[in-house]
Design a protein around this motif. Structure first.
Motif, PDB file in Angstrom:
ATOM      1  N   ALA A 138       0.838  -1.203   0.000  1.00 36.51           N
ATOM      2  CA  ALA A 138       0.000   0.000   0.000  1.00 36.51           C
ATOM      3  C   ALA A 138       0.874   1.254   0.000  1.00 36.51           C
ATOM      4  O   ALA A 138       0.618   2.210  -0.746  1.00 36.51           O
ATOM      5  CB  ALA A 138      -0.929  -0.007   1.214  1.00 36.51           C
ATOM      6  N   GLU A 141       2.406   1.711  -3.454  1.00 35.73           N
ATOM      7  CA  GLU A 141       1.386   2.115  -4.423  1.00 35.73           C
ATOM      8  C   GLU A 141       1.072   3.608  -4.262  1.00 35.73           C
ATOM      9  O   GLU A 141       0.947   4.337  -5.248  1.00 35.73           O
ATOM     10  CB  GLU A 141       0.129   1.260  -4.211  1.00 35.73           C
ATOM     11  CG  GLU A 141      -0.721   1.149  -5.464  1.00 35.73           C
ATOM     12  CD  GLU A 141      -1.898   0.190  -5.285  1.00 35.73           C
ATOM     13  OE1 GLU A 141      -1.718  -0.887  -4.669  1.00 35.73           O
ATOM     14  OE2 GLU A 141      -2.990   0.528  -5.778  1.00 35.73           O
ATOM     15  N   VAL A 142       0.966   4.035  -3.034  1.00 32.97           N
ATOM     16  CA  VAL A 142       0.685   5.450  -2.772  1.00 32.97           C
ATOM     17  C   VAL A 142       1.817   6.342  -3.261  1.00 32.97           C
ATOM     18  O   VAL A 142       1.598   7.379  -3.885  1.00 32.97           O
ATOM     19  CB  VAL A 142       0.447   5.685  -1.264  1.00 32.97           C
ATOM     20  CG1 VAL A 142       0.613   7.147  -0.904  1.00 32.97           C
ATOM     21  CG2 VAL A 142      -0.947   5.208  -0.877  1.00 32.97           C
ATOM     22  N   ARG A 145       1.770   6.653  -6.904  1.00 31.85           N
ATOM     23  CA  ARG A 145       0.594   7.396  -7.367  1.00 31.85           C
ATOM     24  C   ARG A 145       0.702   8.887  -7.037  1.00 31.85           C
ATOM     25  O   ARG A 145       0.522   9.741  -7.884  1.00 31.85           O
ATOM     26  CB  ARG A 145      -0.654   6.809  -6.700  1.00 31.85           C
ATOM     27  CG  ARG A 145      -1.971   7.420  -7.149  1.00 31.85           C
ATOM     28  CD  ARG A 145      -3.123   6.963  -6.240  1.00 31.85           C
ATOM     29  NE  ARG A 145      -3.041   7.566  -4.919  1.00 31.85           N
ATOM     30  CZ  ARG A 145      -3.764   7.186  -3.861  1.00 31.85           C
ATOM     31  NH1 ARG A 145      -4.617   6.184  -3.964  1.00 31.85           N
ATOM     32  NH2 ARG A 145      -3.629   7.798  -2.704  1.00 31.85           N
ATOM     33  N   SER A 165     -13.560   6.697   3.269  1.00 34.19           N
ATOM     34  CA  SER A 165     -13.484   5.243   3.511  1.00 34.19           C
ATOM     35  C   SER A 165     -13.945   4.904   4.914  1.00 34.19           C
ATOM     36  O   SER A 165     -14.642   3.911   5.123  1.00 34.19           O
ATOM     37  CB  SER A 165     -12.047   4.724   3.394  1.00 34.19           C
ATOM     38  OG  SER A 165     -11.447   5.145   2.233  1.00 34.19           O
ATOM     39  N   ARG A 361      -2.724   8.067   3.591  1.00 30.42           N
ATOM     40  CA  ARG A 361      -2.981   7.629   2.226  1.00 30.42           C
ATOM     41  C   ARG A 361      -2.849   6.114   2.091  1.00 30.42           C
ATOM     42  O   ARG A 361      -3.647   5.452   1.420  1.00 30.42           O
ATOM     43  CB  ARG A 361      -2.024   8.336   1.258  1.00 30.42           C
ATOM     44  CG  ARG A 361      -2.389   9.797   1.051  1.00 30.42           C
ATOM     45  CD  ARG A 361      -1.244  10.599   0.441  1.00 30.42           C
ATOM     46  NE  ARG A 361      -1.514  12.030   0.573  1.00 30.42           N
ATOM     47  CZ  ARG A 361      -1.865  12.825  -0.436  1.00 30.42           C
ATOM     48  NH1 ARG A 361      -1.957  12.346  -1.657  1.00 30.42           N
ATOM     49  NH2 ARG A 361      -2.117  14.086  -0.232  1.00 30.42           N
ATOM     50  N   ASP A 364      -5.784   4.438   3.741  1.00 29.68           N
ATOM     51  CA  ASP A 364      -6.985   4.583   2.910  1.00 29.68           C
ATOM     52  C   ASP A 364      -7.055   3.458   1.876  1.00 29.68           C
ATOM     53  O   ASP A 364      -8.074   2.795   1.704  1.00 29.68           O
ATOM     54  CB  ASP A 364      -6.966   5.951   2.229  1.00 29.68           C
ATOM     55  CG  ASP A 364      -8.063   6.080   1.189  1.00 29.68           C
ATOM     56  OD1 ASP A 364      -9.222   5.744   1.506  1.00 29.68           O
ATOM     57  OD2 ASP A 364      -7.773   6.513   0.056  1.00 29.68           O
ATOM     58  N   LEU A 365      -5.948   3.234   1.203  1.00 32.09           N
ATOM     59  CA  LEU A 365      -5.869   2.183   0.191  1.00 32.09           C
ATOM     60  C   LEU A 365      -6.173   0.819   0.816  1.00 32.09           C
ATOM     61  O   LEU A 365      -6.905  -0.001   0.273  1.00 32.09           O
ATOM     62  CB  LEU A 365      -4.436   2.167  -0.369  1.00 32.09           C
ATOM     63  CG  LEU A 365      -4.296   1.885  -1.856  1.00 32.09           C
ATOM     64  CD1 LEU A 365      -5.075   2.916  -2.644  1.00 32.09           C
ATOM     65  CD2 LEU A 365      -2.832   1.931  -2.255  1.00 32.09           C
ATOM     66  N   TYR A 366      -5.589   0.644   1.962  1.00 34.30           N
ATOM     67  CA  TYR A 366      -5.723  -0.592   2.728  1.00 34.30           C
ATOM     68  C   TYR A 366      -7.194  -0.882   3.058  1.00 34.30           C
ATOM     69  O   TYR A 366      -7.670  -2.010   2.937  1.00 34.30           O
ATOM     70  CB  TYR A 366      -4.898  -0.412   3.999  1.00 34.30           C
ATOM     71  CG  TYR A 366      -4.565  -1.670   4.719  1.00 34.30           C
ATOM     72  CD1 TYR A 366      -3.435  -2.401   4.373  1.00 34.30           C
ATOM     73  CD2 TYR A 366      -5.364  -2.112   5.752  1.00 34.30           C
ATOM     74  CE1 TYR A 366      -3.119  -3.558   5.059  1.00 34.30           C
ATOM     75  CE2 TYR A 366      -5.053  -3.263   6.436  1.00 34.30           C
ATOM     76  CZ  TYR A 366      -3.935  -3.985   6.089  1.00 34.30           C
ATOM     77  OH  TYR A 366      -3.635  -5.130   6.765  1.00 34.30           O
ATOM     78  N   ARG A 368      -9.848   0.548   1.459  1.00 36.77           N
ATOM     79  CA  ARG A 368     -10.604   0.434   0.211  1.00 36.77           C
ATOM     80  C   ARG A 368     -10.486  -0.942  -0.410  1.00 36.77           C
ATOM     81  O   ARG A 368     -11.392  -1.431  -1.064  1.00 36.77           O
ATOM     82  CB  ARG A 368     -10.121   1.480  -0.796  1.00 36.77           C
ATOM     83  CG  ARG A 368     -10.721   2.833  -0.557  1.00 36.77           C
ATOM     84  CD  ARG A 368     -10.175   3.915  -1.454  1.00 36.77           C
ATOM     85  NE  ARG A 368     -10.497   5.201  -0.845  1.00 36.77           N
ATOM     86  CZ  ARG A 368     -11.610   5.891  -1.097  1.00 36.77           C
ATOM     87  NH1 ARG A 368     -12.475   5.454  -1.982  1.00 36.77           N
ATOM     88  NH2 ARG A 368     -11.843   7.018  -0.476  1.00 36.77           N
ATOM     89  N   LYS A 369      -9.320  -1.534  -0.252  1.00 28.02           N
ATOM     90  CA  LYS A 369      -9.114  -2.854  -0.854  1.00 28.02           C
ATOM     91  C   LYS A 369      -9.685  -3.973   0.009  1.00 28.02           C
ATOM     92  O   LYS A 369      -9.571  -5.144  -0.340  1.00 28.02           O
ATOM     93  CB  LYS A 369      -7.619  -3.087  -1.068  1.00 28.02           C
ATOM     94  CG  LYS A 369      -7.036  -2.179  -2.132  1.00 28.02           C
ATOM     95  CD  LYS A 369      -5.613  -2.584  -2.455  1.00 28.02           C
ATOM     96  CE  LYS A 369      -5.131  -1.804  -3.679  1.00 28.02           C
ATOM     97  NZ  LYS A 369      -3.809  -2.239  -4.114  1.00 28.02           N
TER      98      LYS A 369
END
Lengths: 495, 495
Positions: A138, A141-142, A145, A165, A361, A364-366, A368-369
């Motif tokens: 994560a 990826e952040v 991005r 989220s 951030r 958040d990804l964590y 959302r997935k």
């Protein structure tokens, strides 16, 4: 010299030994009694003050457990040199004051935790449970991005997508939480500190459950607030006492943990939750709900945060994501009634401007997935196993007269020793055998001795739980025997 | 109704308009005057109070710049509905109060910053300057090395190897800083908050330079402390006034920025540094040195932190690593006199237990590999270019009667408008032209109007600096013309 300064009142509500303790405590802290000064011998002081020897003994014992005095065998009791005292040295620390609670002690390694220590004190998971690889992905990826933006200032309220989220994660049925209600914070402790800043001024009152989380006590005290204690029992805070205190003190808020309360593990009944909210509305008092464990339930009952029952915008909800997930991340959030947005945001801002954007951030990804949800299920299974190991061991080994109520979830058990045995004594005995836990006295705003102690299974591998409980059992039995002996002894005059 | 409550004293030191302003301010904040209440017409109030119309106008103007009142054309002045007032709405915010300083305003995007905004307000670097790849490498290296331990609780004082790296980095010649002196914190703002917690109780006094950093004002005020202002001039704080105030108020500490002070950019002379330390020793008062810019010097003089001159353990040193590096990381440290270790650690603990371990570990690696030092050199070059662009543009375009002293480093310039022009008016005019900066009034603990304003070049690409200065110049010239007109006007009776 010291004797002249002490004023005891036999008509006061406070026991004499506590009066004596409090006054000596004050004098030592203020350096009115200098370092290495020898306190008056027990019998002499008792005589001068016209009190029992035991009263002096008890007061000196409390001072010793605070680390404020030390005793030399055959010589007497001396005042500790506070200037040169090693910070957090040795065993006395755990009792030193409620400013320093368990997490700190354990994790700072100031109490030495050897390889063989069985640590029932820490309520923090062991590192191998953390989802390192998932979180690493994560993070990367952040960074790919967002690049430099991941390192710029984040808005003080928190990264908007993360608030989104969280709002989604939190909303259940018709109980909706909006991203605007969410304030991202750097861990639950900061949440408590921020609420204290936003709501408490010097001299204000607030209510806590008694016993309660020591980190909260410290934060409230730091604001110069008066902490009012209301006992908690199996189904929640004692409502009649609470209502009396509300009427009398008009507190700014009630700080509570309706699910798996720390340290007791108690859960509020549904009826008490409703009643508590009603009182809050009736008297226009806020409720601060501290929740870090609701997800870890092992029972039948579906537990929800109090916040979701709150139709009158009375509840400030503090929710840690990091505590059972990755405590070193320092990530939590507040859900705040609208009238408090501005004050809470200002308090967050003066506290540290914002929580690190990169961590927000990535988390958040964590979320959302859906990895967080999976991780929670995994953790629940791991802890459920440890919970039953603990429950079974305790039932098998602990003497019958140790009282406890098996919690429905969470990470800790709360025990009561039989009359006449103090948890502090058990603590000291166990420490020698390399078994660590938290004596109950730590969890009260005002100094007191306690028969209670808290055992957590968060940081112990299942195979050591039984071994630990057996060691504690031995100590308890030893103390029980000693107690009988002492009883005989106390018929003869002291000293 | 309102009129009856106002008591002005013509013999007071405080100008009448400020007295009036302060009393109305109080009444509005306390809701003694309700929302949307129409304030008495200017002439009527002036007559009743026996003061000049202009006095009332000035007081109302200050209230308006606080966002506490609003005016309806042709109708009068009304009290703002504070309950329903949008948080940080529009332009009035920047002046709203010193609780909300520039960083917050800008980074929360509450003041809209369009693509074309020339932003002289932000003192934060733009994201493309952040060393994303280097830091990403450090993060991954740490995760591979430490695994789950990177996510566990960190000791509250900070990850030991990082404290070691910082001590090494900081020590110069014979001035040695030890890892034990270092307390890791989540950004400089938290450092200020922690020091406030550790040292300030309700009613305590402290000294700040005037003007000063607004985030510090807010943190000190939140403790219920009295803030004593001592003016700063080109070579540092005014020492004679300082000594007077120390004698009179016995402050707990003096909060100062000896290098590139915020907002003035001034640097203390060597003599004043020595003198300040002498005063601190003489009166047993602590100095809190806030340093985030020392590395960004463009001049000849070698600047060192005051801390390194401190032989009597009087200085608490706050050093941000993240501000000019990656502000979203929230990483800084304190170097603390030994007697304060314990109190500071306790304050850190109740604030947020610890700073995220992952970030500490990654930054440690970053320091050890010398990448930080390279990054700083790079940043210095980037900012030096912007600094000279700014200096040249200002010299070329600004009217002669704008006063300023070119700073020797840092990220900001501090200007003084000619008599009779307020920075707030310039601010509002520039805002319409999409040029943003910070008017001086924000930097004072007590509300006042100011002829000063601060321009930062941290977040502006070199090619826009000149364009921005030209726009500001136009506004200034317009206001200068208006001022002449007003002067003519003011010969005729007001209203």
């Amino acid at each position: 010299m010291v004797v002249e300064l002490i004023k005891l009142s036999k008509t006061s509500d406070q026991p004499l030994y506590l009066q004596l303790y409090n006054q000596l405590h004050e004098m030592i802290k203020n350096r009115q009694i200098p370092a290495d000064y020898k306190l008056p011998p027990i019998r002499k002081l008792a005589k001068k003050l016209g009190i029992n020897n035991v009263t002096v003994v008890n007061a000196y014992k409390l001072l010793e457990s605070d680390g404020l005095v030390y005793s030399k065998i055959g010589s007497g009791t001396y005042v500790t040199d506070l200037e040169n005292k090693e910070l957090f040295e040795g065993n006395s620390v755990l009792e030193e004051s409620s400013d320093f609670e368990e997490v700190k002690l354990i994790n700072q390694g100031q109490i030495e935790i050897g390889e063989n220590t069985i640590n029932f004190a820490s309520a923090t998971p062991t590192p191998e449970l953390f989802p390192v690889d998932d979180f690493k992905n994560a993070l990367n990826e952040v960074l790919d991005r967002d690049k430099g933006f991941a390192f710029g200032y984040q808005e003080s309220q928190g990264f908007y997508p993360l608030r989104e989220s969280i709002a989604t994660y939190l909303s259940v049925g018709t109980s909706k939480i909006e991203p605007e209600d969410i304030q991202i914070i750097s861990g639950a402790q900061q949440g408590i500190d921020i609420i204290a800043k936003a709501l408490l001024n010097y001299g204000d009152c607030l209510v806590v459950e008694s016993p309660t989380y020591t980190g909260a006590i410290a934060a409230f005290r730091s604001r110069g607030a008066h902490i009012i204690e209301v006992p908690i029992e199996q189904d929640g805070i004692k409502l009649d006492i609470l209502e009396d205190k509300i009427k009398k003190f008009r507190p700014k808020f009630i700080y509570c943990m309706p699910n798996f309360q720390n340290p007791t593990g108690y859960c509020y009944s549904y009826a008490k939750r409703k009643e508590l909210l009603k009182l809050a509305t009736k008297y226009e008092v806020l409720i601060v709900e501290d929740d870090y464990l609701t997800e870890l339930d092992y029972g039948e009952r579906e537990l929800l945060p109090l916040k979701l029952l709150d139709t009158n915008d009375r509840v400030i909800y503090i929710k840690s994501f990091s505590k059972i997930f990755m405590p070193g991340l320092r990530l939590a959030f507040l859900s705040v009634p609208q009238e408090l947005y501005e004050g809470v945001l200002a308090a967050k801002h003066i506290s540290d401007i914002s929580t690190p954007g990169l961590i927000q951030r990535a988390f958040d990804l964590y979320l959302r997935k859906g990895i967080w949800q999976k991780q929670i299920s995994y953790m629940r299974e791991v802890y459920k196993e440890r919970y039953y190991k603990m429950l079974n061991a305790v039932r098998q080994y602990f003497p019958q007269d140790i009282e406890f109520i098996p919690p429905e979830g969470g990470l800790t058990f709360w025990f009561k020793l039989p009359e006449g045995i103090l948890a502090q004594d058990l603590y000291e005995d166990c420490l020698e055998k390399d078994v660590l836990f938290i004596p109950g006295s730590v969890f009260y705003p005002t100094p007191r001795s306690s028969q209670h102690f808290r055992l957590s299974f968060a940081a112990i591998y299942p195979e050591y739980i039984e071994a630990g409980i057996r060691i504690i059992t031995k100590s308890i039995n030893k103390l029980l025997k000693g107690k009988k002996k002492n009883r005989t002894k106390s018929y003869t005059p002291l000293l």
